[in-house]
Motif scaffolding. Structure first.
Motif, short mmCIF file in Angstrom:
data_model
loop_
_atom_site.label_atom_id
_atom_site.label_comp_id
_atom_site.label_asym_id
_atom_site.label_seq_id
_atom_site.Cartn_x
_atom_site.Cartn_y
_atom_site.Cartn_z
N ASN A 128 -0.76 -14.30 -4.63
CA ASN A 128 -1.37 -13.65 -3.47
C ASN A 128 -2.50 -14.54 -2.99
OD1 ASN A 128 -4.07 -12.37 -3.16
ND2 ASN A 128 -3.66 -11.65 -5.23
N GLU A 165 3.11 0.95 -4.65
CA GLU A 165 2.74 -0.01 -5.69
C GLU A 165 3.71 0.03 -6.87
OE1 GLU A 165 0.70 2.20 -4.21
OE2 GLU A 165 -1.28 1.39 -3.83
N GLY A 202 -4.73 -1.59 -5.24
CA GLY A 202 -4.94 -2.95 -4.74
C GLY A 202 -5.69 -3.87 -5.68
N ARG A 203 -6.22 -3.34 -6.79
CA ARG A 203 -6.84 -4.24 -7.75
C ARG A 203 -6.41 -3.85 -9.17
NH1 ARG A 203 -12.78 -5.13 -6.13
NH2 ARG A 203 -12.35 -7.01 -4.94
N TYR A 231 -8.26 -6.62 2.79
CA TYR A 231 -8.15 -7.94 2.17
C TYR A 231 -9.10 -8.89 2.88
CZ TYR A 231 -3.84 -5.51 1.01
OH TYR A 231 -2.94 -4.57 0.62
N ARG A 287 -4.68 -13.05 -0.48
CA ARG A 287 -5.41 -12.09 0.36
C ARG A 287 -6.80 -11.83 -0.21
NH1 ARG A 287 -0.78 -7.53 1.42
NH2 ARG A 287 0.96 -8.97 1.59
N THR A 320 -7.85 -10.52 -2.84
CA THR A 320 -7.64 -9.64 -3.98
C THR A 320 -6.59 -8.66 -3.50
OG1 THR A 320 -8.83 -8.26 -5.57
CG2 THR A 320 -9.45 -7.97 -3.31
N CYS A 321 -5.66 -8.24 -4.33
CA CYS A 321 -4.74 -7.19 -3.86
C CYS A 321 -3.73 -6.72 -4.89
CB CYS A 321 -4.05 -7.55 -2.58
SG CYS A 321 -2.63 -8.57 -2.74
N HIS A 368 -0.64 -4.20 -4.41
CA HIS A 368 -0.21 -4.13 -3.02
C HIS A 368 0.68 -5.32 -2.68
CE1 HIS A 368 -3.76 -1.45 -1.54
NE2 HIS A 368 -2.92 -0.83 -2.33
N GLN A 369 0.80 -6.25 -3.61
CA GLN A 369 1.68 -7.39 -3.38
C GLN A 369 2.38 -7.71 -4.70
OE1 GLN A 369 -0.26 -10.87 -1.96
NE2 GLN A 369 1.58 -11.73 -1.08
N TRP A 376 0.86 -1.19 0.00
CA TRP A 376 0.00 0.00 0.00
C TRP A 376 0.90 1.25 0.00
CZ3 TRP A 376 -0.36 4.02 3.53
CH2 TRP A 376 -1.40 4.93 3.29
#
Ligand code: DGJ
Length: 689
Positions: free
Chosen positions: A190, A173, A497-498, A455, A192, A194-195, A198-199, A170
């Motif tokens: 990932n 990115e 995040g998406r 998440y 979580r 959805t993310c 952020h990952q 977060w």
């Protein structure tokens, strides 16, 4: 173009070929992915060699990997049959070609399981979409413990491949990460819920021996169109064989196929560039512009946004918003967005989320007067929502606690004081479609900002939930797009995040990051624009409020994406308002060109205290040149090179606004001395036409 001759399949795009063969043992064996071949004759030796030389060796190159005896690499499919046996050993059955799509049907040698591999072309574009459809042809259930979209095989090379992936957190990115692929299994994933950014963005690029640059060398890349838990496994064996197996993550997930049922995976789209990472970006942009992005808006400009979030957070009411509408119109904004905070009790993040009506105490007449004020002032009107979430302190949660993700005995974990609605339930999907559709219609919305600020943690008891959740999420977005084809939709999830290719089909704007600090945006936007079309690069305010950074710097950064103003216009001094008005007026004169451009990273802020980005219109007839510098020392100034432009028409004449003209050849061969001022936060923009 798809050519099939005897047992050979060749898929051709403008500059890429992809081929496989049905072997003598009826296994589907991958042959080739790379630089375009002339025709099927180019494959004859490779086909013979792969099929006959060493049958065990060809197992490394299965087109869709099951569990052949003594093949220990990552399987694409892991079924469990009623008798307790596991795994799949597939052989070719049949195929069918329809226009630009090919379906190859495979069957398990012993069990009633059919796998159809689907290949789709996007005209001549150097990307092929692959997915698999798994069908239970038997009379008992088959459980799929892992079901991936595709296996991709790369040619063995003498050294090591290098993997590039886009990862972060977060506020940070789209970091560009690279590592060497030695003998190993490298997993990007990932779980979580959805993310994405952020990952990891569900995307990978692979080049040979770290030799590829922005403009030269081969890059193989793969984008997974899936916004949920994903897994991209990149594996290199001892003998140099490299394969990518990618799709829905098997983490805590299974899917049961009843007799006669099918399951279709999301698409894994694979592309190839023989001229470096810049060409990869061009292909990805063309894909978004010409194929993926929601029609009819894919080729239209993005309006300049004023958004209430950064200056006002939850502190919004009819008075301040109405006053802001006039100010936003006055500085040249074209779309006014009310962000978070408009619902009952939503004066902080502790309550109100889930109750999608305007707070009577702050909006006694609802939001319609603000919508009308926007339209009367010539502004479009937009609203923030977070449909997948609710606070426990909401009427929605009190009425329907069974609609939320939960474990039977564990307490629910609150993040940002909120719980996640179980979108895998069809009743929740239908509720979301109904109220969002009504909200758009009742408030005459031109823009909907869909946020998602946590998440998933308690997955509940149904192990198909992570898949059904995303299917239903897509259903809601699809249905809103169909019902409101002219409304602009923003895909926001606490920033990026998406940000993934699954969502590109539904959203016109992507929130790049909650981090709008100009020094960080110099880095963030480079990562973002490697993958995503820059006109989609949003945020609540990319002309940010940071008073320490000169306004022209922030305005220039705003021009690089989907411009949005996040400054308190009610408190801003007159000179700031004047500067903004002039800036938006100028931006409107160059915006159509900038928003239909490729981005070339002439110099990167990841390597220098400055960056230079060249936005070349896709027909190459104009370009905009941005420069941003932060933390430059005297010696950095002294060492500034001439910057060579790229991708221009050599014989064309490009004229700058000051009247000076250059040939494309001159700009590319000799380059330009760039006007970085000797100050911190120096920026410039020049437009060449
Ligand atoms: C996170 C988003 O990224 C921001 O732009 C803003 O909408 C906040 N959520 C509101 O809660």
């Amino acid at each position: 173009m798809i050519t099939i001759k005897d047992n050979l399949f060749l898929l051709q795009t403008a500059r890429m070929s992809y081929a496989f063969v049905v072997g003598r043992n009826r296994k589907l064996i991958h042959l080739y992915w790379g630089e375009r071949l002339a025709d099927i004759r180019d494959l004859s030796h490779l086909a013979t060699q792969m099929d006959c030389a060493n049958p065990a060796n060809s197992l490394f190159y299965l087109e869709y990997r099951g569990q052949e005896p003594y093949d220990f690499m990552e399987p694409a499919l892991l079924p469990l049959y009623a008798d307790g046996a596991r795994g799949v050993r597939l052989v070719y059955q049949s195929h069918v070609v329809e226009n630009d799509s090919l379906r190859v049907v495979l069957k398990d040698e012993h069990y009633p399981l059919e796998v159809t591999l689907v290949y789709e072309l996007f005209g001549d574009l150097d990307i092929i979409s692959r997915k698999a459809v798994i069908r239970n042809c038997g009379e008992t259930d088959i459980r799929l413990d892992s079901v991936k979209s595709a296996t991709l095989n790369l040619p063995p090379i003498a050294g090591n491949y290098r993997v590039t992936h886009y990862s972060g957190e977060w506020g940070a990115e789209f970091g560009v990460n690279q590592c060497e692929l030695t003998q190993m299994q490298l997993v990007l994933e990932n779980h979580r819920g959805t993310c994405a950014a952020h990952q990891h963005v569900p995307f990978v690029a692979i080049d040979a021996e770290s030799a590829t640059t922005e403009t030269s060398g081969d890059v193989y890349f793969a984008a997974l169109k899936w916004s949920g838990n994903f897994k991209i496994s990149i594996e290199k064996g001892y003998s140099g064989n490299v394969s990518i197996t990618a799709g829905i993550n098997d983490f805590d997930t299974e899917w049961t196929l009843r007799p006669g049922e099918s399951f279709e995976t999301p698409a894994l789209c694979c592309g190839f560039s023989s001229s470096g990472f810049e060409r990869m970006t061009e292909i990805l942009y063309d894909w978004q512009f010409d194929w993926l992005a929601p029609r009819p808006k894919a080729h239209t400009i993005r309006p300049i946004i004023y958004n209430s979030w950064y200056p006002y957070l939850f502190n919004i009411n009819e008075q301040n918003l109405t006053a802001l509408v006039g100010k936003a119109a006055d500085v040249g904004a074209e779309l006014f967005v009310i962000d978070d905070g408009w619902m009952p009790k939503r004066v902080n993040d502790k309550a109100g989320l889930g109750d999608w009506v305007a707070d009577k105490s702050r909006f006694p007449n609802g939001l319609r007067p603000i919508s009308d004020a926007c339209h009367a002032n010539g502004l479009l009107f937009g609203l923030w929502v977070e449909p997948e979430m609710a606070n426990p302190d909401s009427d929605l949660y009190r009425a329907h606690p069974e609609w939320f993700l939960a474990d039977p005995k564990r307490p629910n974990f609150l993040k940002r004081s909120q719980l996640t609605l179980d979108f895998s339930q069809d009743i929740v999907r239908d509720w979301a479609i109904d109220w969002l559709d009504k909200l758009i219609t009742d408030l005459q919305l031109d823009y909907l900002k869909w946020d998602m600020n946590r998440y998933l943690s308690e997955y509940g008891t149904d192990r198909s939930m992570p898949i059904c959740y995303i299917h239903n999420l897509y259903n809601v977005w699809k249905s809103l797009n169909e019902r409101h084809p002219n409304v602009l939709f923003e895909n926001c999830a606490s920033g990026g995040g998406r940000a993934d290719f699954g969502m590109v089909e539904f959203a016109d704007r992507i929130n790049r990051s909650d981090n709008a600090h100009p020094a960080d945006v110099m880095i963030l936007h480079e990562g973002f624009s490697r993958l995503f079309v820059p006109k989609t690069a949003g945020g609540a305010g990319n002309i940010a409020k940071d008073p320490d950074v000169p306004l022209p710097f922030r305005i220039h950064l705003g021009m690089t994406g989907s411009m949005s103003i996040g400054i308190d216009l009610l408190k801003a001094p007159q000179e700031t308002l004047d500067e903004l008005r002039n800036a938006t007026a100028y931006f409107k004169t160059v915006r159509a060109d900038l928003q239909d451009s490729y981005v070339y990273r002439i110099a990167s802020a990841r390597q220098h205290p400055y960056c230079v980005w060249q936005y070349v219109r896709r027909d190459r007839k104009s370009f905009g040149l941005f420069g941003f510098a932060h933390g430059m020392r005297e010696w950095d100034h002294a060492q500034l090179p001439r910057f060579k432009m790229r991708g221009l028409l050599p014989d064309a004449i490009y004229t700058v606004e000051d009247g000076s003209s250059y040939t494309g050849r001159e700009l590319m061969a000799i380059g330009l001395q760039l006007p970085f001022k000797r100050q911190d936060y120096a920026s410039f923009f020049k437009f060449f036409k």
